[in-house]
Design a protein around this motif. Structure first.
Motif, PDB file in Angstrom:
ATOM      1  N   GLN A1189       0.855  -1.183   0.000  1.00  0.00           N
ATOM      2  CA  GLN A1189       0.000   0.000   0.000  1.00  0.00           C
ATOM      3  C   GLN A1189       0.892   1.233   0.000  1.00  0.00           C
ATOM      4  O   GLN A1189       1.949   1.251   0.640  1.00  0.00           O
ATOM      5  N   ILE A1190       0.473   2.245  -0.748  1.00  0.00           N
ATOM      6  CA  ILE A1190       1.230   3.498  -0.812  1.00  0.00           C
ATOM      7  C   ILE A1190       0.265   4.639  -0.538  1.00  0.00           C
ATOM      8  O   ILE A1190      -0.851   4.667  -1.064  1.00  0.00           O
ATOM      9  N   ILE A1191       0.706   5.572   0.312  1.00  0.00           N
ATOM     10  CA  ILE A1191      -0.097   6.781   0.509  1.00  0.00           C
ATOM     11  C   ILE A1191       0.762   7.987   0.138  1.00  0.00           C
ATOM     12  O   ILE A1191       1.954   8.032   0.429  1.00  0.00           O
ATOM     13  N   LEU A1192       0.138   8.929  -0.533  1.00  0.00           N
ATOM     14  CA  LEU A1192       0.805  10.167  -0.934  1.00  0.00           C
ATOM     15  C   LEU A1192       0.318  11.290  -0.033  1.00  0.00           C
ATOM     16  O   LEU A1192      -0.868  11.604   0.002  1.00  0.00           O
ATOM     17  N   LEU A1193       1.239  11.874   0.740  1.00  0.00           N
ATOM     18  CA  LEU A1193       0.903  12.960   1.663  1.00  0.00           C
ATOM     19  C   LEU A1193       1.236  14.304   1.048  1.00  0.00           C
ATOM     20  O   LEU A1193       2.230  14.446   0.339  1.00  0.00           O
ATOM     21  N   GLU A1194       0.391  15.278   1.356  1.00  0.00           N
ATOM     22  CA  GLU A1194       0.692  16.658   0.995  1.00  0.00           C
ATOM     23  C   GLU A1194       0.084  17.563   2.053  1.00  0.00           C
ATOM     24  O   GLU A1194      -1.119  17.532   2.296  1.00  0.00           O
ATOM     25  N   LEU A1195       0.961  18.297   2.739  1.00  0.00           N
ATOM     26  CA  LEU A1195       0.528  19.214   3.800  1.00  0.00           C
ATOM     27  C   LEU A1195      -0.283  18.499   4.874  1.00  0.00           C
ATOM     28  O   LEU A1195      -1.255  19.025   5.400  1.00  0.00           O
ATOM     29  N   GLY A1196       0.128  17.273   5.220  1.00  0.00           N
ATOM     30  CA  GLY A1196      -0.510  16.547   6.306  1.00  0.00           C
ATOM     31  C   GLY A1196      -1.770  15.807   5.950  1.00  0.00           C
ATOM     32  O   GLY A1196      -2.402  15.201   6.818  1.00  0.00           O
ATOM     33  N   ASP A1197      -2.156  15.847   4.700  1.00  0.00           N
ATOM     34  CA  ASP A1197      -3.359  15.145   4.242  1.00  0.00           C
ATOM     35  C   ASP A1197      -2.974  14.049   3.264  1.00  0.00           C
ATOM     36  O   ASP A1197      -1.986  14.167   2.525  1.00  0.00           O
ATOM     37  N   VAL A1198      -3.793  12.981   3.242  1.00  0.00           N
ATOM     38  CA  VAL A1198      -3.606  11.922   2.254  1.00  0.00           C
ATOM     39  C   VAL A1198      -4.264  12.375   0.956  1.00  0.00           C
ATOM     40  O   VAL A1198      -5.474  12.590   0.890  1.00  0.00           O
ATOM     41  N   VAL A1199      -3.448  12.512  -0.076  1.00  0.00           N
ATOM     42  CA  VAL A1199      -3.963  12.936  -1.379  1.00  0.00           C
ATOM     43  C   VAL A1199      -4.431  11.724  -2.175  1.00  0.00           C
ATOM     44  O   VAL A1199      -5.491  11.740  -2.807  1.00  0.00           O
ATOM     45  N   GLU A1200      -3.628  10.672  -2.151  1.00  0.00           N
ATOM     46  CA  GLU A1200      -3.965   9.441  -2.867  1.00  0.00           C
ATOM     47  C   GLU A1200      -3.475   8.256  -2.064  1.00  0.00           C
ATOM     48  O   GLU A1200      -2.519   8.366  -1.286  1.00  0.00           O
ATOM     49  N   ARG A1201      -4.141   7.081  -2.283  1.00  0.00           N
ATOM     50  CA  ARG A1201      -3.686   5.856  -1.645  1.00  0.00           C
ATOM     51  C   ARG A1201      -4.005   4.679  -2.555  1.00  0.00           C
ATOM     52  O   ARG A1201      -4.930   4.715  -3.375  1.00  0.00           O
ATOM     53  N   GLY A1202      -3.202   3.619  -2.420  1.00  0.00           N
ATOM     54  CA  GLY A1202      -3.384   2.425  -3.227  1.00  0.00           C
ATOM     55  C   GLY A1202      -2.045   1.766  -3.486  1.00  0.00           C
ATOM     56  O   GLY A1202      -1.013   2.172  -2.944  1.00  0.00           O
TER      57      GLY A1202
END
Length: 1220
Positions: A1189-1202
């Motif tokens: 699983q990969i999560i993409l963070l930006e400014l403390g929020d999850v932008v994308e996951r999968g």
């Protein structure tokens, strides 16, 4: 053969560069510089001050001898046949003379001290400046065999000795020698026979002085040397406290520190007892000598003997004069020996640093490089680092770079890539072959001139502890504000800087500690851009940046590269595709050479590496990311709210005593010894007075017989003073040694268990805490046992003295007693100034400037920043020098006051005593017994002056230490509370919000994810998006603001913290290694691991490959903070250390960023074969491509996951960052 030649060259070079400063283990005698060398920087003004100071010292030196002479004259006036009016008039005349001499002593004492302090301060300032100038200009190869930071610390140590010796210690030595000579001249003048007799006790007094010196001044140096190893352990641990905490090594490190402290405990105790022996022998000799002197004097008086020199009859007063004169001379020996030792120490320091100062700076050739075009050619270049001359890093290396051409150097870790940049910058000289710049040998160019044409951005960007503006100006000192802003814009850092409250005037902290890695690299790039260099050197210049930011900066680099020669060292091959030439290195040799397209077509080593990385970058903007990052700079934090408040001196002393009472056995012994020692001195005064009465008014007709009756009592007094003073100093020192030993251990142990909020405060930075342990723990005991001991000693002396003296004259006894506090102040302030120094100042600012420069020496040299560093150092040292000169006036006052108060006491007491004789009919005998019984109680005050520690310093130290010790952590790692269940590896973040206590911005804004046991999670995102914060929260360095973190479905706060960290393995981007062997570092998190387990973990982390090449194997020393290993080697050791813990959860925070692609993939495959949960944080997306699983963070929020494939199919932000 090549290796043999290299070894011979290195041995010869090493012999030439040997430095006495760093060879303390050698048995040979150190060189000693001539005395005149201390004043090599003296000006005409300094010489005038020395002459004035010398005249003042000579005048000051003769006064104690005159005091002894006046005391004798007082006794000569006690003639029973003369009338009381004549006696009174004589006493008044003597008293007035004593008052006049006392104020003279005060005046000339101030002049002498002020003059000599000014001279010593000026000499020290010049030595400091020139020594630092020499060190900062030394080549980097010089420091391959020496620790640059330790050399910086040596500046203060060596130059402090010179400052003291060339100023106050020369004065004290001259003063002591002149007093000594003057006292003996007077003794021989009044009675040659008695003076010759007195010479017999001189060797014993010299021996006593030697003991005092050896257990005093020399002992301090021995203790400092003994603490050095322990201090190194504490400093490393405090700087890397997160690594210590993550591995639950707090107790082990504290115990190791305690073990290294044991030699100081034994040494301090022994020196304390010997200090007492020295003083007791000194006094015992005086006691017995008094009896013998008066007995022989009685014979001379009985038989009307004349002085052999003058032919004058020997009088009773002259016997007393000889005693006091000899006493003064003996005491001056005690002053002269430490002063001589200080001067010798300074001469040794001068002998060691002057060759360094006078050694010419290697400026290279005479050619000016201003007009170079940037052509670079390597011709058959061989190179080996001086620390490992047998291993060639470059072997017949050949490469030609045309002016304006961009060349990338790629290859596996340790292939020699960064070495090429080091050689181009002339940090090192090649061992063979030639390097040409514009077809001219590089050695022909002036080094500084050549470096002005180069801009360097290193793999680990170094910033100075200054403002952002000052750091950018390092590249071009006289740049305009417009040029600074333009450079910052080109580096993609201007918006970030503009959003800061202080903008370009924001302090970045030591080594840029207030900034993220990416922010530091962008400022370092701006520093290089503003230089407008002909040659741009990029050594992994974007390695700490996320792919998105790297792409933007790479675009900037691509824009500024045309027209200038660029050498780019890189692991990420996506950054080198546009280079004109790519050079593939392996084991120091060129394996492939060509453009990206040519090497891909060749399908060799480079093509294989590219296929493995499979990454390319998209041009992206930065937008508001920098503005958010701006808020991530840590705001200054005051002392913790729960820290100790400033307390009164009395409450602090009470608290220290309540702690030191644990050593009550030694304190009880000191209590009784102090009472006995205090009683000895007034009793001696009573016996002394009795003997003087026998000499002046003996009515029995057997003067020698009467005096002889007192000799057995004086022998008993001598025995008692030896017993009491030895036990007193020994027991007090033992109690303080134990207190210091325990406080240091408990202090470090407490610090290591504190949460990270504590260390976020600038007031609690590691350097400050290290000082608390080294200096404050030693100073704080000054307000414990020693104060109690000396108070009991002084009180006992006073009570016994008044008890005896009041039997003869209550009023005279109390008059003298009233003067005793004044004498005590003089002894404490004046004697303490003589012992500690007349001007006590700290060189923290100058030392910090020196450390900042020496820690960042590569950057200093690369940007010719030496002169600015020297200027900053000088400004810090100059302010301290001015403060020292101000203190000299106050210290000079107390130096003169010491003698003034003695003259005043003798004068007023003799005047008042004569008045009582005249008006109240007080007998001569009663006056003498009352006066000298109380007066000799002041000898106890002399011991108080010798034993009284720095109380003011102790109180300040107590405030400092208790402030940090009283801190109550919110996360207590020492607690044994909490759930102890084996982790399965299940991790869940449920709407987690978090902001750092010292920061304004919300770092995580409702982060949620769930990870099943044995699965892997990849976290990516831009710099400052909150990736590493996940690590900090899982290890509970901090607690979340809102939401929940669940492990095994249980709130993370419910777990026992020690158990939790045992179950988690953590590897950071720059894994910390500690001084010691590879074995020690590998087993840091699991000391019970077997060698088989260690080697297995090393194989999995690919560390065994290089460990097996070392003859020492696992016993190989890694150096200070692992400096003997490369970045990639350190990361592999860090991974192995985590695997040895056998964790259920493994966190890899940029843990493979310094590894080449092939090694990184091998490590990943090894970890994938284990049944553990893995959280991998990376900028290099190939690192997390295979995560479940990969999560993409930006400014403390999850932008994308999968998964990687799912995110690529979304064609969103992740797909723009990484496309196969």
């Amino acid at each position: 053969m090549d290796k043999l030649n290299l070894n011979l060259k290195w041995i010869y070079k090493n012999m030439r560069e040997s430095d006495p400063l760093l060879k303390s283990g050698e048995k040979k005698q150190p060189d000693i510089a001539p005395l005149s060398m201390m004043f090599r920087y003296a000006t005409n003004t300094d010489y005038v001050l020395m002459v004035i100071g010398l005249l003042g010292t000579l005048c000051h030196a003769v006064l104690p001898g005159f005091l002894a002479l006046q005391i004798g004259l007082i006794f000569n006036t006690m003639d029973p046949t003369s009338d009381v009016d004549t006696f009174y008039d004589a006493e008044v005349s003597i008293a007035k003379l004593l008052f006049g001499l006392g104020f003279t002593a005060l005046f000339i004492g101030m002049i002498a001290v002020t003059c000599y302090i000014r001279v010593g301060t000026d000499q020290s300032l010049n030595f400091r400046l020139n020594y630092f100038k020499a060190l900062v200009n030394k080549s980097l190869s010089y420091y391959d065999k020496k620790n640059a930071v330790q050399m910086a610390a040596s500046i203060d140590m060596e130059c402090a000795a010179i400052e003291s010796a060339s100023g106050e210690k020369v004065m004290i030595l001259i003063d002591a020698i002149c007093m000594f000579i003057n006292s003996w001249v007077i003794a021989f003048f009044v009675s040659t026979q008695l003076a010759l007799l007195a010479l017999l006790q001189l060797p014993i007094q010299l021996y006593a002085g030697k003991i005092i010196e050896g257990s005093g001044i020399k002992a301090i140096a021995r203790l400092q040397a003994a603490y050095k190893e322990a201090g190194g352990i504490s400093e490393e641990a405090l700087y890397e406290v997160k690594t210590v905490a993550a591995n639950n090594a707090q107790e082990r490190v504290a115990r190791l520190y305690q073990e290294k402290l044991k030699p100081t405990l034994k040494m301090q105790t022994k020196d304390g007892f010997m200090f007492g022996v020295g003083w007791s022998v000194y006094y015992a000799t005086l006691f017995i000598f008094q009896g013998v002197l008066f007995w022989v004097g009685a014979y001379l008086l009985e038989y009307d003997q004349d002085n052999w020199i003058t032919g004058e009859p020997i009088s009773p007063g002259f016997v007393v004069t000889v005693f006091f004169a000899v006493g003064v001379s003996s005491h001056q020996l005690g002053n002269a020996l430490p002063a001589f030792q200080y001067i010798t120490r300074a001469r040794i320091s001068i002998a060691s640093i002057v060759p360094i100062i006078d050694e010419p700076v290697d400026e290279g050739g005479n050619m000016d490089a201003t007009g170079i075009k940037g052509g670079i050619e390597f011709q058959d270049v061989d190179f080996a680092y001086p620390t490992n001359p047998a291993v060639l890093v470059l072997k017949k290396f050949n490469l030609k770079i045309n002016p304006g051409q961009s060349v990338a150097i790629v290859g596996e870790t340790g292939a020699g890539k960064s070495t090429i940049i080091n050689l181009v910058q002339q940090f090192y000289k090649s061992c063979g072959g030639r390097i040409l710049i514009d077809k001219t040998d590089i050695a022909s160019y002036n080094i500084a001139s050549l470096r002005t044409q180069m801009g360097l951005v290193s793999q680990e960007p170094i910033l100075f502890n200054a403002t952002i503006k000052e750091n950018i100006l390092v590249g071009k000192p006289y740049a305009t504000d417009a040029q600074i802003i333009e450079a910052a814009k080109n580096a993609g850092i201007h918006e970030f800087i503009s959003s800061l409250p202080q903008q370009y005037y924001t302090l970045v902290g030591p080594k840029g500690s207030q900034l993220s890695g990416g922010q530091k690299q962008r400022i370092a790039l701006a520093r290089a851009i503003i230089r407008d260099p002909k040659v741009l050197l990029l050594d992994e210049a974007t390695s700490a940046l996320d792919v998105r930011t790297e792409a933007a900066i790479q675009e900037t680099i691509n824009k500024i590269m045309p027209g200038r020669t660029t050498i780019m060292v890189a692991q990420r091959l996506s950054t080198v595709k546009k280079c004109d030439v790519i050079c593939v290195l392996k084991e120091g040799k060129v394996q492939e050479l060509g453009s990206h397209a040519e090497l891909i077509q060749k399908d060799g080593i480079y093509a294989t590496l590219v296929k493995m990385q499979q990454s390319s970058e998209e041009k992206l903007g930065l937008g508001k990311l920098e503005a958010e990052e701006a808020k991530s700079i840590r705001a200054p934090v005051g002392p913790a709210a729960q820290a100790a408040q400033l307390a009164s001196a009395s409450s602090l002393m009470a608290r220290v005593f309540s702690m030191i009472i644990a050593y009550w056995q030694w304190l009880l012994l000191a209590f009784f010894a102090a009472i006995l020692a205090g009683a000895v001195f007034p009793v001696f005064g009573f016996i002394f007075a009795t003997n003087t009465i026998y000499l002046t008014q003996d009515e029995s007709g057997d003067m020698p017989g009467d005096v002889l009756q007192n000799l057995p009592w004086l022998v008993l007094e001598a025995f008692l003073v030896v017993l009491s003073l030895t036990l007193l100093t020994g027991s007090l020192t033992r109690s303080t040694a134990l207190f210091t030993y325990d406080m240091r251990f408990k202090g470090l142990r407490s610090f290591l268990y504190y949460d990270n909020s504590f260390f976020d405060s600038p007031a609690n930075n590691p350097a400050v805490l290290s000082t608390r342990l080294s200096a404050d723990c030693a100073r704080i005991n000054a307000i414990g046992g020693p104060v109690l001991g000396v108070q009991v000693l002084a009180i006992a002396a006073m009570v016994v003295a008044l008890g005896i003296a009041s039997q003869y004259s209550i009023s005279l006894a109390f008059l003298v007693a009233i003067c005793l506090p004044l004498i005590y102040i003089g002894q404490r302030k004046g004697r303490m100034a003589q012992i500690r120094g007349f001007a006590i100042v700290g060189h923290e600012k100058a030392t910090a400037a020196a450390s900042d420069a020496m820690m960042n020496l590569k950057t200093v040299h690369a940007y010719n920043y030496q002169n600015t560093c020297i200027k900053n150092y000088y400004q810090g040292a100059l302010s301290v020098a001015e403060e020292a000169k101000k203190q000299a006036v106050t210290s000079g006052f107390y130096f003169g006051y010491m003698i003034l108060v003695l003259y005043f006491t003798y004068g007023v007491s003799s005047w008042y005593g004569a008045y009582l004789v005249k008006e109240d009919g007080l007998s001569y005998e009663a006056m003498t017994l009352a006066f000298f019984t109380v007066m000799f109680a002041t000898w106890a005050n002399t011991m108080v002056g010798a034993l009284t520690p720095d109380i003011d310093g102790g109180i300040a130290a107590a405030r400092n230490l208790f402030r940090v010790i009283d801190y109550k952590p919110n996360i207590d790692a020492s607690s044994d509370k909490g759930v102890i269940h084996p982790l399965t590896g299940s991790v869940e973040f449920d709407n987690v919000k978090f902001k750092y206590p010292a920061r304004e911005v919300q770092v995580l804004k409702g982060l949620s994810f769930k990870l099943d046991p044995g699965r892997s999670l990849g976290i990516c995102g831009t710099t400052g998006s909150g990736k590493s914060t996940v690590t900090q929260l899982l290890l509970r360095f901090y607690d979340i603001t809102e939401g929940r973190i669940l492990l095994n479905g249980i709130d993370i706060k419910a777990f026992n913290l020690t158990h939790l960290r045992d179950e988690i393995g953590w590897v950071g981007q720059e894994p910390t290694l500690f001084s010691g062997s590879l074995r020690y570092n590998l087993k840091f998190g699991n000391p019970g691991a077997t060698d088989a387990e260690v080697l297995d973990a090393c194989s999995q982390s690919q560390a065994y490959e290089f460990i097996s090449k070392y003859e020492e194997g696992l016993e190989r020393d890694v150096g200070l903070r692992g400096q003997k290993l490369s970045g990639g080697q350190k990361q592999r050791i860090g991974i192995a250390r985590a695997l040895i813990k056998k964790p259920k959860i493994l966190i890899l925070d940029e843990a493979t960023s310094a590894l080449d692609t092939a090694t990184e993939r091998k490590v990943q495959e090894a970890i994938e074969g284990m049944n553990i949960t893995v959280i991998s944080i990376a900028h290099r997306l190939s690192t997390i491509k295979y995560c479940d699983q990969i999560i993409l963070l930006e400014l403390g929020d999850v932008v994308e996951r999968g998964t990687h494939d799912e995110l690529m199919q979304l064609q969103g932000a992740y797909a723009r960052l990484a496309s196969a």
